[in-house]
Write an enzyme that holds these catalytic residues in place. Structure first.
Site, short mmCIF file in Angstrom:
data_model
loop_
_atom_site.label_atom_id
_atom_site.label_comp_id
_atom_site.label_asym_id
_atom_site.label_seq_id
_atom_site.Cartn_x
_atom_site.Cartn_y
_atom_site.Cartn_z
N GLY A 182 18.91 29.60 41.87
CA GLY A 182 17.65 28.62 41.28
C GLY A 182 16.98 28.05 42.30
O GLY A 182 16.21 27.61 42.31
N ALA A 183 15.87 29.34 43.42
CA ALA A 183 15.20 28.86 44.14
C ALA A 183 14.18 29.49 43.96
O ALA A 183 13.38 29.52 44.72
CB ALA A 183 15.86 29.44 45.94
N SER A 188 22.74 15.96 37.08
CA SER A 188 22.22 15.31 36.36
C SER A 188 22.42 13.34 35.52
O SER A 188 23.16 13.50 35.17
CB SER A 188 21.08 15.92 34.82
OG SER A 188 20.62 15.31 33.94
N TYR A 219 25.06 19.67 27.01
CA TYR A 219 23.83 20.33 28.88
C TYR A 219 24.90 18.89 29.42
O TYR A 219 25.18 19.40 30.38
CB TYR A 219 22.43 20.08 28.31
CG TYR A 219 21.67 20.06 29.46
CD1 TYR A 219 21.64 20.55 30.72
CD2 TYR A 219 21.48 18.30 29.70
CE1 TYR A 219 21.38 20.60 32.03
CE2 TYR A 219 20.33 18.13 31.51
CZ TYR A 219 20.70 19.44 31.91
OH TYR A 219 20.11 18.94 33.48
N1 LIG Z 1 13.62 18.77 35.96
C1 LIG Z 1 14.55 16.93 36.22
O1 LIG Z 1 14.19 16.39 35.32
C2 LIG Z 1 15.76 17.22 36.03
C3 LIG Z 1 17.13 16.10 36.18
C4 LIG Z 1 18.60 16.61 35.93
C5 LIG Z 1 18.82 17.17 36.79
N2 LIG Z 1 17.79 18.71 36.75
C6 LIG Z 1 18.44 19.78 37.70
O2 LIG Z 1 17.86 20.02 38.71
C7 LIG Z 1 18.19 21.48 39.04
C8 LIG Z 1 17.07 22.16 38.86
O3 LIG Z 1 16.48 21.95 37.66
P1 LIG Z 1 14.79 22.23 37.74
O4 LIG Z 1 14.44 20.90 37.10
O5 LIG Z 1 14.32 22.56 39.03
O6 LIG Z 1 14.47 23.26 36.66
P2 LIG Z 1 13.62 24.46 36.93
O7 LIG Z 1 12.59 24.53 37.17
O8 LIG Z 1 14.07 25.28 35.15
O9 LIG Z 1 14.90 25.31 37.45
C9 LIG Z 1 16.13 26.14 37.92
C10 LIG Z 1 16.24 27.35 37.93
O10 LIG Z 1 17.46 27.63 37.52
C11 LIG Z 1 17.08 29.79 37.40
N3 LIG Z 1 17.95 29.12 37.13
C12 LIG Z 1 18.78 29.65 35.51
N4 LIG Z 1 19.28 30.61 35.12
C13 LIG Z 1 19.89 31.21 35.45
C14 LIG Z 1 20.78 32.04 35.45
N5 LIG Z 1 21.15 32.38 34.37
N6 LIG Z 1 20.99 31.95 36.94
C15 LIG Z 1 20.90 32.02 38.19
N7 LIG Z 1 19.47 31.28 38.51
C16 LIG Z 1 19.13 30.48 36.77
C17 LIG Z 1 15.77 29.59 37.55
O11 LIG Z 1 15.81 30.86 37.61
P3 LIG Z 1 14.44 31.64 36.56
O12 LIG Z 1 13.20 31.78 37.47
O13 LIG Z 1 14.90 33.12 36.57
O14 LIG Z 1 14.26 30.98 35.46
C18 LIG Z 1 15.93 28.43 38.00
O15 LIG Z 1 14.76 28.78 39.38
C19 LIG Z 1 19.27 22.07 37.29
O16 LIG Z 1 21.04 21.95 37.66
C20 LIG Z 1 18.99 20.75 36.25
O17 LIG Z 1 20.28 20.45 35.47
C21 LIG Z 1 16.89 18.29 36.79
#
Ligand SMILES: NC(=O)c1ccc[n+]([C@@H]2O[C@H](COP(=O)([O-])OP(=O)(O)OC[C@H]3O[C@@H](n4cnc5c(N)ncnc54)[C@H](OP(=O)(O)O)[C@@H]3O)[C@@H](O)[C@H]2O)c1
Length: 321
Positions: free
Chosen positions: A20-21, A144, A171
């Site tokens: 997810g980079a 999370s 989730y």
């Molecule tokens: N943001 C928050 O407040 C928060 C809070 C708690 C935990 N987290 C955790 O932090 C982590 C990163 O999330 P983020 O906040 O950075 O969200 P984000 O900006 O939506 O990034 C998520 C990443 O995961 C990728 N992804 C989604 N579905 C995928 C799949 N089927 N195969 C491979 N890659 C996939 C996305 O790729 P695409 O570009 O293709 O969509 C994107 O690069 C997650 O595990 C999330 O649960 C985030």
């Protein structure tokens, strides 16, 4: 003293894979690892978005296609990595979905559980032998605060449910699975005497693409208020992952997260996790279930021989099965 990216040791010569980079926290984690000298494999669902991310990162990077919603894609990505690299120092299981547009993954698993947990479980198992002999290698799994909403057993019915698409519980259950997995992996690695540690990290709250999912209507004002008052930008939300990946002083198994405002923001520090996440029987049950569902069985190195108390037998060193 607060931990900051200035504490990251030189990562030159280390190879890191971040899932997810293409955006959000994964992009920032990759950027900071590359800035400290690591060669970063950007594992992205879209190669195009991965290339755009590589251009933004600027350091040494390659893009590998990975769709965690497809076990075939996970196997192809692992084979791609194995074809190009003989070792892996860091694996950051970061990618995630929340309230996605689809109910199930290609293999019929509930979308959150399939992408956030099972895809990473399979990927880690398929790459682990590139890591277990590499000094200070680490698997970091991004969880999370929402793991506390992961009520109910993580069982086969939940894993195949079609009703989780807009469910905070689904989730939360996938994020609880991330923590159960990280701890069980650490225990198994330690038992095998591997050089790899497994850690968990959570980013607190950050206004990333994660929040663009199809959230239940009642939850939307709560989310908007939370993001307005408590969130931190992705470059700060990535610091718990970065610390878990690089700080030589953090122990395997330990979760890290932001230190302020109920762990929603602030500098990375040891984090709390629910009693359910520390349940060793649940950790072991999830492991068995995940092996069964993905068909990926982990190959751990043979445990080092216990020293002979009589001193008559010299322990064998350096042997890994
Ligand atoms: N943001 C928050 O407040 C928060 C809070 C708690 C935990 N987290 C955790 O932090 C982590 C990163 O999330 P983020 O906040 O950075 O969200 P984000 O900006 O939506 O990034 C998520 C990443 O995961 C990728 N992804 C989604 N579905 C995928 C799949 N089927 N195969 C491979 N890659 C996939 C996305 O790729 P695409 O570009 O293709 O969509 C994107 O690069 C997650 O595990 C999330 O649960 C985030």
């Amino acid at each position: 003293m607060d931990w900051s990216p200035a504490h990251v040791p030189d990562q030159s010569g280390r190879i890191a894979l971040v899932t997810g980079a293409s955006g959000g926290i994964g992009l920032e984690t990759s950027r900071m690892l590359a800035a400290h000298g690591a060669h970063v494999l950007l594992a992205c669902r879209s190669v195009e978005r991965g290339r755009a991310a590589a251009a933004r990162i600027g350091g040494s990077a390659e893009v590998v296609r990975l769709d965690l919603a497809s076990l075939d894609s996970v196997r192809e990505a692992a084979a791609w990595v194995r074809g190009r690299h003989e070792r892996l120092d860091l694996l950051v299981n970061n990618a995630g979905v929340m309230f996605p547009s689809y109910r199930r993954t290609e293999d019929g698993f509930e979308a959150h559980f399939g992408v956030n947990h099972l895809g990473h479980f399979a990927l880690t198992g398929l790459l682990l032998d590139l890591m277990t002999a590499v000094p200070d290698s680490r698997v970091v799994t991004v969880a999370s605060l929402a793991h506390r909403a992961g009520f109910g057993a993580v069982d086969e019915d939940a894993a195949r449910s079609s009703t989780g698409r807009r469910s905070p519980t689904a989730y939360g259950r996938s994020k609880l699975a991330n923590l159960l997995f990280a701890r069980e992996l650490q225990r198994r690695l330690a038992t095998a005497g591997a050089a790899t540690a497994s850690l968990a990290a959570h980013p607190g709250l950050s206004p990333t693409g994660l929040w663009h999912g199809d959230a239940p209507r009642l939850l939307r004002p709560v989310v908007a208020a939370g993001l307005r008052w408590l969130a931190q930008p992705a470059n700060r939300a990535a610091l718990p992952s970065l610390r878990a990946a690089t700080d030589p002083h953090v122990a395997g198994g330990a979760p890290l997260g932001p230190s302020k405002l109920f762990e929603s923001r602030g500098t990375p520090a040891p984090a709390r996790s629910s009693r359910a996440s520390r349940d060793m029987a649940a950790q072991s049950r999830l492991w068995e279930l995940s092996e069964g569902l993905t068909g990926v069985r982990y190959a751990f190195p043979s445990a080092p021989a216990a020293p002979d108390p009589s001193g008559a037998v010299c322990p064998v060193t350096g042997a890994r099965g």
